[in-house]
Design an enzyme around this catalytic site. Sequence first.
Site, PDB file in Angstrom:
ATOM      1  N   LYS A  22       0.892  -1.173   0.005  1.00 43.71           N
ATOM      2  CA  LYS A  22      -0.029  -0.100  -0.134  1.00 43.71           C
ATOM      3  C   LYS A  22       0.934   1.160  -0.022  1.00 43.71           C
ATOM      4  CE  LYS A  22      -1.790   1.501   4.218  1.00 43.71           C
ATOM      5  NZ  LYS A  22      -1.391   3.082   4.428  1.00 43.71           N
ATOM      6  N   ASN A  23       1.828   1.308   0.961  1.00 39.67           N
ATOM      7  CA  ASN A  23       2.517   2.473   1.131  1.00 39.67           C
ATOM      8  C   ASN A  23       3.702   2.943   0.017  1.00 39.67           C
ATOM      9  OD1 ASN A  23       0.973   3.204   3.151  1.00 39.67           O
ATOM     10  ND2 ASN A  23       2.764   2.594   4.922  1.00 39.67           N
ATOM     11  N   CYS A 117      -5.299  12.347  13.482  1.00 36.24           N
ATOM     12  CA  CYS A 117      -5.835  11.035  13.187  1.00 36.24           C
ATOM     13  C   CYS A 117      -5.538  10.301  14.449  1.00 36.24           C
ATOM     14  CB  CYS A 117      -5.205  10.322  11.923  1.00 36.24           C
ATOM     15  SG  CYS A 117      -3.629   9.759  12.101  1.00 36.24           S
ATOM     16  N   ARG A 122       0.016  14.246  13.638  1.00 38.85           N
ATOM     17  CA  ARG A 122       0.610  13.885  12.224  1.00 38.85           C
ATOM     18  C   ARG A 122       0.616  15.234  11.180  1.00 38.85           C
ATOM     19  NH1 ARG A 122      -1.328   8.597   9.653  1.00 38.85           N
ATOM     20  NH2 ARG A 122       0.362   8.714   8.589  1.00 38.85           N
ATOM     21  N   ASP A 306       4.633   0.302  12.182  1.00 36.00           N
ATOM     22  CA  ASP A 306       3.315  -0.200  11.437  1.00 36.00           C
ATOM     23  C   ASP A 306       3.382  -1.587  11.834  1.00 36.00           C
ATOM     24  OD1 ASP A 306       2.799   2.331  10.258  1.00 36.00           O
ATOM     25  OD2 ASP A 306       3.349   1.606   8.207  1.00 36.00           O
ATOM     26  N   ARG A 398      -8.636  -0.796   4.457  1.00 40.80           N
ATOM     27  CA  ARG A 398      -7.798   0.611   4.053  1.00 40.80           C
ATOM     28  C   ARG A 398      -6.258  -0.108   3.499  1.00 40.80           C
ATOM     29  NH1 ARG A 398      -6.170   4.758   7.683  1.00 40.80           N
ATOM     30  NH2 ARG A 398      -5.035   5.152   5.862  1.00 40.80           N
TER      31      ARG A 398
HETATM   32  N1  EPU Z   1       6.081  14.444  10.994  1.00 39.76           N
HETATM   33  C1  EPU Z   1       5.930  15.872  11.314  1.00 39.76           C
HETATM   34  N2  EPU Z   1       5.965  16.858  10.417  1.00 39.76           N
HETATM   35  C2  EPU Z   1       5.853  16.419   9.069  1.00 39.76           C
HETATM   36  C3  EPU Z   1       5.731  15.061   8.663  1.00 39.76           C
HETATM   37  C4  EPU Z   1       5.823  14.124   9.727  1.00 39.76           C
HETATM   38  O1  EPU Z   1       6.233  16.416  12.667  1.00 39.76           O
HETATM   39  O2  EPU Z   1       5.452  17.530   8.194  1.00 39.76           O
HETATM   40  C5  EPU Z   1       6.111  13.581  12.071  1.00 39.76           C
HETATM   41  C6  EPU Z   1       4.870  12.730  12.461  1.00 39.76           C
HETATM   42  O3  EPU Z   1       3.862  13.015  13.037  1.00 39.76           O
HETATM   43  C7  EPU Z   1       5.335  11.439  12.888  1.00 39.76           C
HETATM   44  C8  EPU Z   1       6.953  11.244  12.447  1.00 39.76           C
HETATM   45  O4  EPU Z   1       7.184  12.510  11.840  1.00 39.76           O
HETATM   46  O5  EPU Z   1       5.547  11.702  14.304  1.00 39.76           O
HETATM   47  C9  EPU Z   1       6.835  10.288  11.184  1.00 39.76           C
HETATM   48  O6  EPU Z   1       6.010  10.640  10.235  1.00 39.76           O
HETATM   49  P1  EPU Z   1       5.985  10.324   8.860  1.00 39.76           P
HETATM   50  O7  EPU Z   1       5.885  11.617   8.069  1.00 39.76           O
HETATM   51  O8  EPU Z   1       7.222   9.550   8.436  1.00 39.76           O
HETATM   52  O9  EPU Z   1       4.618   9.373   8.665  1.00 39.76           O
HETATM   53  P2  EPU Z   1       3.885   9.405   7.252  1.00 39.76           P
HETATM   54  O10 EPU Z   1       4.658   9.786   6.058  1.00 39.76           O
HETATM   55  O11 EPU Z   1       2.589  10.194   7.516  1.00 39.76           O
HETATM   56  C10 EPU Z   1       4.014   6.703   6.548  1.00 39.76           C
HETATM   57  C11 EPU Z   1       3.222   5.797   6.338  1.00 39.76           C
HETATM   58  C12 EPU Z   1       2.641   5.403   7.823  1.00 39.76           C
HETATM   59  C13 EPU Z   1       3.548   4.937   8.713  1.00 39.76           C
HETATM   60  C14 EPU Z   1       4.719   5.982   8.580  1.00 39.76           C
HETATM   61  C15 EPU Z   1       5.922   5.551   9.616  1.00 39.76           C
HETATM   62  C16 EPU Z   1       2.354   5.966   3.847  1.00 39.76           C
HETATM   63  C17 EPU Z   1       1.405   6.475   3.088  1.00 39.76           C
HETATM   64  N3  EPU Z   1       2.060   6.070   5.292  1.00 39.76           N
HETATM   65  O12 EPU Z   1       3.163   7.917   7.111  1.00 39.76           O
HETATM   66  O13 EPU Z   1       1.757   4.237   7.480  1.00 39.76           O
HETATM   67  O14 EPU Z   1       3.218   4.586   9.695  1.00 39.76           O
HETATM   68  O15 EPU Z   1       5.160   6.457   7.481  1.00 39.76           O
HETATM   69  O16 EPU Z   1       6.608   4.657   8.855  1.00 39.76           O
HETATM   70  O17 EPU Z   1       3.354   5.786   3.647  1.00 39.76           O
HETATM   71  C18 EPU Z   1       0.368   2.759   7.963  1.00 39.76           C
HETATM   72  O18 EPU Z   1       0.300   2.075   6.686  1.00 39.76           O
HETATM   73  O19 EPU Z   1      -0.564   2.092   8.618  1.00 39.76           O
HETATM   74  C19 EPU Z   1       0.581   3.996   8.019  1.00 39.76           C
HETATM   75  C20 EPU Z   1       0.205   4.890   9.150  1.00 39.76           C
END
Ligand code: EPU
Length: 432
Positions: A22-23, A117, A122, A306, A398
Amino acid sequence: MDRLLVKGGRPLSGEISISGAKNAALPVLAATLLTDEAMVIGNVPYLHDITTTTELLARMGSRITLHEQMRLEVDNSTLQHMYAPYELVRTMRASILVLGPLLARYGRAEVSLPGGCAIGPRPVDLHLRGLRAMGAEIEVENGYIKARARRLRAAELNLELVTVTGTENLMMAATLAQGTTVLNNAAREPEVIDLADCLNAMGARIDGAGGDRIVVQGVDSLHGIRHDIIPDRIEAGTYLVGATMTGGRILLRNICANLMQSVLAKLREAGAEILTRENNLELDMRGRKPRAVNVHTAPFPGFPTDMQAQFTALNSIAEGTGAITEQVFENRFMHIQELLRMGANLRLEGNTAISRGVPALLGAPVMATDLRASASLVLAGLVAHGETQINRIYHIDRGYETIEEKLSLLGARIQRIFGETPGTRSRRRNIA
Ligand code: EPU
């Protein structure tokens, strides 16, 4: 609303095939926005989040054709609306991934700001800061990110935190920017590498994906290609935890064991015997109970957040005491309350879940709160005495392709109860 009913007590046993990740599929679908030429994407998982993304693209004007075996053809030559509405973004935060490509290719985008969420606030501040450093003018108004740019220009971006979709968004934006962009402290997840491979095949010039410094030399245009999505390491890990918890023996096809080393190491520590072959992996617990493990989540190559909920479920019935520390998200322990209702002995100290394994969990009605939390409740149901009813399983849909069918193939007693609408009886599927 659909529910899952699980009757515990059978070890998982048999073979299944793992779906595309998915990701990895979500950013690759967003990357199609970077070219006018048709893109063909193979090994796409059949999931709610994928349907949401195709709906989002279709509303913008993309033409999407579904071929056999979930091969998607995306043609963005007729794109008209550079707009991602709240009603879609709110159900799937990854919609933010269209921001970078739209801005790079069309010079404008309006994308709803994702809210908080179930797993924490996030924010997307790092995405916006990076795009602003590349020359975008961005305002946040009425809950929408309104962004404009003539042509993005290269910048040296130092990401304060490791962010997966942030790295992906900025990497996509940089492919069409003027000059050479450097992303420091980039995410190293396999899904970032898959996206970089796809972009490079489209004509981008990206070096260093998989490391923490990614260098992107901007080009004038990208072209259409065919790309196959990598296997889903989290889906695979979830079934492996299920086999470990139930004392079972399973074979997974279409996986890449190299992408899961941190999870495999913990499963071995829990007592699993694991054999990896080219695209297959076999796990055997020989009927034993798992031992509790200690886990700290961290960005790749660390232990994935995850997989945290699934290991919390494992520890709840394992021998001994285990500690699971969540370091990536602020609030990713919503499953604990539900596991407690099934008789687990767990307590939360700060961001660490401490467990003392109980001899058995007891089936109960429980509620899924997010994708991975839901998966942990299904796993708990597999070992619980009696019946566990998991409500709100749209979260599972999802991210897990036909979970009840795959678990049934592995011998689990699981069935989906389709949501009742007034005047109709619920329908049951996969009675095992
Ligand atoms: N963060 C910030 N500011 C930002 C971006 C991130 O503070 O602008 C923080 C977040 O709040 C969090 C940390 O940085 O505490 C890491 O977040 P990240 O941005 O890496 O998460 P994401 O990109 O929103 C993806 C996956 C998630 C997975 C995380 C961590 C996708 C679509 N989603 O989310 O997947 O948990 O990376 O590996 O790639 C899931 O599949 O269940 C899922 C939640």
